[in-house]
Scaffold this active site. Sequence first.
Site, PDB file in Angstrom:
ATOM      1  N   GLU A 144       3.982  -5.175   7.230  1.00 16.21           N
ATOM      2  CA  GLU A 144       3.310  -4.151   7.657  1.00 16.21           C
ATOM      3  C   GLU A 144       3.442  -3.430   9.367  1.00 16.21           C
ATOM      4  O   GLU A 144       3.512  -2.572   9.889  1.00 16.21           O
ATOM      5  CB  GLU A 144       1.867  -4.552   7.443  1.00 16.21           C
ATOM      6  CG  GLU A 144       1.547  -4.828   6.410  1.00 16.21           C
ATOM      7  CD  GLU A 144       1.069  -5.794   5.485  1.00 16.21           C
ATOM      8  OE1 GLU A 144       2.611  -6.904   6.007  1.00 16.21           O
ATOM      9  OE2 GLU A 144       0.893  -5.938   4.455  1.00 16.21           O
ATOM     10  N   GLY A 183       0.539  -4.854   0.883  1.00 19.08           N
ATOM     11  CA  GLY A 183      -0.443  -5.135   0.212  1.00 19.08           C
ATOM     12  C   GLY A 183       0.416  -6.098  -1.790  1.00 19.08           C
ATOM     13  O   GLY A 183      -0.065  -6.775  -2.110  1.00 19.08           O
ATOM     14  N   GLU A 211      -0.264  -9.531  -1.135  1.00 20.27           N
ATOM     15  CA  GLU A 211      -1.325  -9.843  -0.659  1.00 20.27           C
ATOM     16  C   GLU A 211      -1.859  -9.863  -2.559  1.00 20.27           C
ATOM     17  O   GLU A 211      -2.742 -10.636  -2.445  1.00 20.27           O
ATOM     18  CB  GLU A 211      -2.103  -8.917  -0.122  1.00 20.27           C
ATOM     19  CG  GLU A 211      -1.750  -9.451   1.611  1.00 20.27           C
ATOM     20  CD  GLU A 211      -2.366  -7.547   2.764  1.00 20.27           C
ATOM     21  OE1 GLU A 211      -1.569  -6.800   2.262  1.00 20.27           O
ATOM     22  OE2 GLU A 211      -2.222  -8.398   3.177  1.00 20.27           O
ATOM     23  N   ALA A 236       1.602  -0.834  -0.142  1.00 21.63           N
ATOM     24  CA  ALA A 236       0.250   0.008   0.122  1.00 21.63           C
ATOM     25  C   ALA A 236       0.664   1.556   0.215  1.00 21.63           C
ATOM     26  O   ALA A 236       1.959   1.465   0.579  1.00 21.63           O
ATOM     27  CB  ALA A 236      -0.622  -0.038   1.376  1.00 21.63           C
TER      28      ALA A 236
END
Length: 258
Positions: free
Chosen positions: A132, A109, A112, A65
């Site tokens: 994270e 992300g 992911e 992200a």
Amino acid sequence: MAYECILTEEDGNIGIITLNRPDALNAFNNQLMDEVTAAVKKYEANDDISCMIVTGSEKAFAAGADIKEMASKGYMDVYKEEFITANWEEVTRARKPVIAAVNGYALGGGCELALMCDFIIAGDSAKFGQPEISIGAMPGAGGTQRLARFIGKSKAMEMCLTGRMMDAEEAERCGLVSRIVPKGELREEAIRVAKQIAGFSRPIAMLTKESVNRAYETTLSEGIRFERRVFHSVFALEDQKEGMAAFVEKRKPAFKNK
Ligand code: CAA
């Protein structure tokens, strides 16, 4: 839609989506995720496309992200805008097969998104991680769930709790990636595999994908029952008749996606 954060390219009957924010190591800002969503939808709807590839650059598939965009958001911001749910998960809704071709960093992300694809081919430079925790957050796009299912609790827990990166060799050993290729050959190899899949019957590839995915959603006996019903249904397809006739007649099948 004109894209600024991704590139798209069609090669025969495959669609290639290349994440392209090099200055931010392809970090996922809202615009990039809107564009990925639109491109996946476009290829899903395009009758000439049978298989998709999502890839990045040699340095980064994606570094997660966009921390700069996310840093000042409050709870009500992320809740109201349905952060992640709104535009990160279109790949999981794709019924056509989607391959992740990963070189370099696939973090947060980025890891992911790769996990949302149907399988991952990694370049030998690939590095996977859920860092994270080191920035005061936690995986929010399925990392705690998909990693645990795909590589087991111990490794998933260690990755999420320590934020350490896993190299391509370890990722292959623990089943996170299907296989490793030299980094310079990644794109070419992903295209070769996508074209192989796209050369088969599209409805059968889609039904096969749906059936494998069911293994992660249900019990073994229900999954087997689902598979059996789907298997029976392929006998209603012209492509089943063609595929088996071609074998018996010792020729190449000419599938019609019917
Ligand atoms: N968001 C925003 N910008 C990022 C970014 C990110 N996730 N990752 C890298 N960038 C930017 C850097 O800020 C830098 O920009 P500037 O040149 O303007 O400073 C540029 O990309 C290049 O990055 P680095 O200079 O840091 O490159 P490096 O080679 O030294 O390090 C790296 C590479 C190890 C990947 C490092 O950039 C890094 O640790 N990035 C953050 C990774 C991360 O924490 N990802 C998780 C994000 S949270 C998340 O994804 C939540 C979720 O589950 C949904």
